[in-house]
Each structure stands twice: as structure tokens, then as C-alpha cells.
Design a protein around this motif. Structure first.
Motif, PDB file in Angstrom:
ATOM      1  N   ALA A  45       0.884  -1.160   0.000  1.00  0.00           N
ATOM      2  CA  ALA A  45       0.000   0.000   0.000  1.00  0.00           C
ATOM      3  C   ALA A  45       0.923   1.211   0.000  1.00  0.00           C
ATOM      4  N   VAL A  46       0.700   2.137  -0.932  1.00  0.00           N
ATOM      5  CA  VAL A  46       1.603   3.270  -1.115  1.00  0.00           C
ATOM      6  C   VAL A  46       0.785   4.554  -1.060  1.00  0.00           C
ATOM      7  N   LEU A  47       1.189   5.465  -0.182  1.00  0.00           N
ATOM      8  CA  LEU A  47       0.547   6.773  -0.100  1.00  0.00           C
ATOM      9  C   LEU A  47       1.515   7.819  -0.639  1.00  0.00           C
ATOM     10  N   HIS A  48       1.102   8.500  -1.693  1.00  0.00           N
ATOM     11  CA  HIS A  48       1.866   9.616  -2.253  1.00  0.00           C
ATOM     12  C   HIS A  48       1.217  10.910  -1.769  1.00  0.00           C
ATOM     13  N   SER A  49       2.040  11.897  -1.450  1.00  0.00           N
ATOM     14  CA  SER A  49       1.509  13.189  -1.008  1.00  0.00           C
ATOM     15  C   SER A  49       2.474  14.304  -1.392  1.00  0.00           C
ATOM     16  N   LEU A  50       2.071  15.517  -1.117  1.00  0.00           N
ATOM     17  CA  LEU A  50       2.830  16.729  -1.420  1.00  0.00           C
ATOM     18  C   LEU A  50       3.142  16.838  -2.920  1.00  0.00           C
ATOM     19  N   PRO A  51       2.109  17.020  -3.746  1.00  0.00           N
ATOM     20  CA  PRO A  51       2.342  17.133  -5.184  1.00  0.00           C
ATOM     21  C   PRO A  51       3.121  18.399  -5.532  1.00  0.00           C
ATOM     22  N   ALA A  52       4.016  18.262  -6.495  1.00  0.00           N
ATOM     23  CA  ALA A  52       4.796  19.393  -7.022  1.00  0.00           C
ATOM     24  C   ALA A  52       5.023  19.110  -8.500  1.00  0.00           C
ATOM     25  N   GLY A  53       4.363  19.866  -9.342  1.00  0.00           N
ATOM     26  CA  GLY A  53       4.464  19.600 -10.769  1.00  0.00           C
ATOM     27  C   GLY A  53       3.835  18.256 -11.086  1.00  0.00           C
ATOM     28  N   GLU A  54       4.559  17.419 -11.807  1.00  0.00           N
ATOM     29  CA  GLU A  54       4.033  16.111 -12.201  1.00  0.00           C
ATOM     30  C   GLU A  54       4.514  14.973 -11.308  1.00  0.00           C
ATOM     31  N   ARG A  55       4.860  15.295 -10.074  1.00  0.00           N
ATOM     32  CA  ARG A  55       5.287  14.221  -9.178  1.00  0.00           C
ATOM     33  C   ARG A  55       4.858  14.542  -7.752  1.00  0.00           C
ATOM     34  N   TYR A  56       4.822  13.499  -6.950  1.00  0.00           N
ATOM     35  CA  TYR A  56       4.590  13.653  -5.520  1.00  0.00           C
ATOM     36  C   TYR A  56       5.949  13.601  -4.834  1.00  0.00           C
ATOM     37  N   THR A  57       6.136  14.469  -3.837  1.00  0.00           N
ATOM     38  CA  THR A  57       7.444  14.560  -3.198  1.00  0.00           C
ATOM     39  C   THR A  57       7.566  13.686  -1.946  1.00  0.00           C
ATOM     40  N   ARG A  58       6.466  13.112  -1.498  1.00  0.00           N
ATOM     41  CA  ARG A  58       6.525  12.215  -0.345  1.00  0.00           C
ATOM     42  C   ARG A  58       5.851  10.898  -0.718  1.00  0.00           C
ATOM     43  N   LYS A  59       6.473   9.804  -0.291  1.00  0.00           N
ATOM     44  CA  LYS A  59       5.959   8.469  -0.597  1.00  0.00           C
ATOM     45  C   LYS A  59       6.154   7.592   0.635  1.00  0.00           C
ATOM     46  N   VAL A  60       5.074   6.988   1.105  1.00  0.00           N
ATOM     47  CA  VAL A  60       5.132   6.079   2.246  1.00  0.00           C
ATOM     48  C   VAL A  60       4.600   4.731   1.775  1.00  0.00           C
ATOM     49  N   GLU A  61       5.388   3.679   1.993  1.00  0.00           N
ATOM     50  CA  GLU A  61       5.011   2.333   1.564  1.00  0.00           C
ATOM     51  C   GLU A  61       4.939   1.410   2.771  1.00  0.00           C
ATOM     52  N   VAL A  62       3.917   0.568   2.784  1.00  0.00           N
ATOM     53  CA  VAL A  62       3.839  -0.499   3.782  1.00  0.00           C
ATOM     54  C   VAL A  62       3.444  -1.778   3.062  1.00  0.00           C
ATOM     55  N   ASP A  63       3.821  -2.892   3.628  1.00  0.00           N
ATOM     56  CA  ASP A  63       3.360  -4.164   3.095  1.00  0.00           C
ATOM     57  C   ASP A  63       1.867  -4.295   3.363  1.00  0.00           C
ATOM     58  N   ILE A  64       1.161  -4.914   2.412  1.00  0.00           N
ATOM     59  CA  ILE A  64      -0.243  -5.204   2.644  1.00  0.00           C
ATOM     60  C   ILE A  64      -0.321  -6.042   3.913  1.00  0.00           C
ATOM     61  N   SER A  65      -1.241  -5.726   4.757  1.00  0.00           N
ATOM     62  CA  SER A  65      -1.504  -6.317   6.076  1.00  0.00           C
ATOM     63  C   SER A  65      -1.007  -5.402   7.188  1.00  0.00           C
ATOM     64  N   GLN A  66      -0.149  -4.434   6.875  1.00  0.00           N
ATOM     65  CA  GLN A  66       0.335  -3.477   7.869  1.00  0.00           C
ATOM     66  C   GLN A  66      -0.534  -2.213   7.834  1.00  0.00           C
ATOM     67  N   PRO A  67      -0.707  -1.520   8.961  1.00  0.00           N
ATOM     68  CA  PRO A  67      -1.475  -0.270   8.940  1.00  0.00           C
ATOM     69  C   PRO A  67      -0.695   0.819   8.204  1.00  0.00           C
ATOM     70  N   LEU A  68      -1.423   1.670   7.525  1.00  0.00           N
ATOM     71  CA  LEU A  68      -0.839   2.819   6.824  1.00  0.00           C
ATOM     72  C   LEU A  68      -1.419   4.079   7.441  1.00  0.00           C
ATOM     73  N   SER A  69      -0.571   4.901   8.043  1.00  0.00           N
ATOM     74  CA  SER A  69      -1.024   6.138   8.679  1.00  0.00           C
ATOM     75  C   SER A  69      -1.279   7.199   7.624  1.00  0.00           C
ATOM     76  N   LEU A  70      -2.489   7.713   7.601  1.00  0.00           N
ATOM     77  CA  LEU A  70      -2.854   8.798   6.694  1.00  0.00           C
ATOM     78  C   LEU A  70      -2.778  10.105   7.466  1.00  0.00           C
ATOM     79  N   PRO A  71      -2.016  11.073   6.961  1.00  0.00           N
ATOM     80  CA  PRO A  71      -1.831  12.333   7.696  1.00  0.00           C
ATOM     81  C   PRO A  71      -3.099  13.195   7.671  1.00  0.00           C
TER      82      PRO A  71
END
Length: 88
Positions: free
Chosen positions: A50-76
Motif C-alpha cells: 500500500a503506497v501513499l503519495h503526497s505533497l504534489p509538485a508539478g508532475e510528481r509527488y514529493t513524499r511516498k510512504v510504503e507499507v506491506d499489505i496487512s500493515q497499517p498505513l497512517s494517513l496524515p
């Protein structure tokens, strides 16, 4: 085909399939960043992540948080909760 402005969109979620995974990780991701959508959540079944991308700048996101499926993913904030990915 009708298009609407992305102003009200806070998060876009995608679930990959074998035939769409590369498009989901590449062109679509860049398009959402370019549109200024604050968060992009990718459930990548091929990579078991599960991958959360955030902080868009132009055509890319500048922050990326990855967790394995089954692990909790903290959403800011303003979402502010832990996503249980065990069901994916």
C-alpha cells in the motif's frame, strides 16, 4: 466524455491489476500530481504494498510512504487515521 475540476478531490485511490499496474504507477500518478490532488493511495497487488503519495509538485509527488499489505498505513491530516490494509 465529461471532465470536472479536481479542486474538491482530497484523495484518489487505485487498485492495480496485472494489465494496468504500470499505467497506475506512472502516467496516472503523474496526472494526479499535476492536477494538484493532495493524496494518491495505491494498493499495489503485484508488489503486495500500500503506497501513499503526497505533497504534489508539478508532475510528481514529493513524499511516498510504503507499507506491506496487512500493515497499517497512517494517513496524515486532514485525513488523520490509520488505514487497515489487511483486507486488501
Amino acid at each position: 466524455m465529461e471532465f470536472h475540476g479536481p479542486g474538491a478531490v482530497m484523495l484518489v485511490g487505485e487498485v492495480t491489476a496485472a494489465v494496468t499496474a504500470e499505467r497506475d504507477r506512472g502516467p496516472k500518478l503523474r496526472g494526479y500530481a499535476a492536477a494538484g490532488i493532495p493524496f494518491h493511495l495505491l494498493i499495489d497487488r503485484e508488489r503486495n504494498q500500500a503506497v501513499l503519495h503526497s505533497l504534489p509538485a508539478g508532475e510528481r509527488y514529493t513524499r511516498k510512504v510504503e507499507v506491506d499489505i496487512s500493515q497499517p498505513l497512517s494517513l496524515p491530516e486532514p485525513l488523520g487515521f490509520d488505514l487497515d490494509t489487511s483486507e486488501f
